[in-house]
Write a protein that holds these residues in place. Structure first.
Motif, short mmCIF file in Angstrom:
data_model
loop_
_atom_site.label_atom_id
_atom_site.label_comp_id
_atom_site.label_asym_id
_atom_site.label_seq_id
_atom_site.Cartn_x
_atom_site.Cartn_y
_atom_site.Cartn_z
N HIS A 107 1.03 -1.23 0.04
CA HIS A 107 -0.03 -0.17 0.04
C HIS A 107 1.00 1.21 0.04
O HIS A 107 2.13 1.21 0.35
N ASP A 109 0.68 5.19 1.75
CA ASP A 109 -0.14 5.68 3.15
C ASP A 109 -1.18 6.62 2.53
O ASP A 109 -1.12 7.65 1.76
N HIS A 265 5.04 0.05 -0.19
CA HIS A 265 5.69 -0.69 1.05
C HIS A 265 4.64 -1.70 1.79
O HIS A 265 3.43 -1.56 1.59
N ARG A 280 5.96 6.70 14.30
CA ARG A 280 5.62 7.23 13.00
C ARG A 280 5.20 8.62 13.00
O ARG A 280 4.24 9.22 13.69
FE LIG Z 1 2.03 2.27 5.72
#
Ligand SMILES: [Fe+2]
Length: 289
Positions: A107, A109, A265, A280
């Protein structure tokens, strides 16, 4: 992407980790404010390598946010609660008892959003003894390797990107709680649940075309799911052929920064009974075209 461009850096060193994409960057301490010349080289390294990695970085939420703000506004996740004192920093904590992981499919983000993330930074706070690597794929190569016929066929087609794969009546919070140890939120009711984006995306900084596909693309605009499925499935499988990918082995203190506009990723879930904790931060992006 060639060796000559890498030799032109003055302040950083780059070491490519695969043929397709990905480079480790050394000579930089991300815990400190960086000079504009250094930031410019890091930007060039990101555009040339699509995903860049830094080792042994002594990061804190404040330091990550300071580094990330050099690339744009920070995105606050609509579904997952951030750290108590840092709502813009997500702590992804896969506990030994969790069966599922976060990001365990190919996918890019926030593709379901009208303005998907420009980039994502992930810092490893705690890693398993082995496993938990992340795969990345180069979507320029995925596009360029299509036939001229396929390029023409998809040139004006948009993919319908959906944030939630679960079609049952269960709330997102209930679904997520069953799979991973994170505090999930119900998104605001007025937030778009799906967005249409071009399958062929032009990168706003490099001007290069890439294949813009990922797990969020459920069907094609103005087509039924049945009509869309063969093409969506073909492009999805094609997009992560091994020769388009690299694999990053995390250590405590590693930081990855990837460009969501030209990569996908995949977080590998191969460390049962071990804990992996990542921080993140996501940088806002613009409308794909
Ligand atoms: Fe991701």
């Amino acid at each position: 992407m060639d060796g000559m461009s890498n030799s032109a850096y003055r302040y950083i060193q780059t070491h490519r980790i695969a043929g397709a994409l990905g480079a480790e960057i050394s000579g930089v301490n991300l815990a400190e404010p960086l000079a504009l010349e250094v930031l410019a080289e890091i930007r060039r390294a990101l555009l040339e390598n699509l995903v860049i990695f830094f080792r042994d970085q002594d990061m804190t939420p404040e330091r990550m946010l300071r580094f990330a703000r050099n690339w744009g506004e920070i995105h606050r996740h609509p579904y997952i609660a951030g750290m108590p004192d840092y709502p813009d920093v997500l702590e992804l904590n896969k506990k030994a008892s969790d069966k599922r992981n976060f990001g365990g499919d190919w996918h890019t983000d926030q593709m379901f959003a009208p303005k998907p993330a420009m980039g994502t930074m992930l810092w490893a706070k705690q890693v398993p003894a082995a496993g938990g690597d992340t795969l990345f794929a180069n979507m320029y190569l995925a596009y360029e390797s299509l036939s001229d016929g396929m390029k023409a066929l998809i040139s004006d087609v948009r993919g319908m990107c959906v944030g939630d794969k679960k079609k049952s009546g269960a709330s997102r919070a209930a679904v997520n709680a069953a799979t991973i140890s994170m505090t999930t939120l119900e998104p605001p009711p007025d937030m778009p649940r799906e967005s249409a984006h071009p399958l062929v995306r032009t990168h706003p900084e490099t001007g290069r075309k890439s294949l813009y596909i990922g797990g969020h693309v459920h069907y094609l605009e103005n087509m039924t799911r049945e009509e869309s499925a063969p093409l969506v499935e073909y492009l999805y499988e094609h997009s992560h052929r091994p020769e388009f990918t690299c694999r990053f082995r995390w250590q405590q203190g590693s930081l990855a920064f990837w460009d969501n506009r030209c990569t996908q990723h995949f977080a590998i879930n191969d460390y049962p009974a071990e804990t992996r904790i990542m921080h993140r931060v996501t940088v806002c992006g613009d409308t794909p075209y």
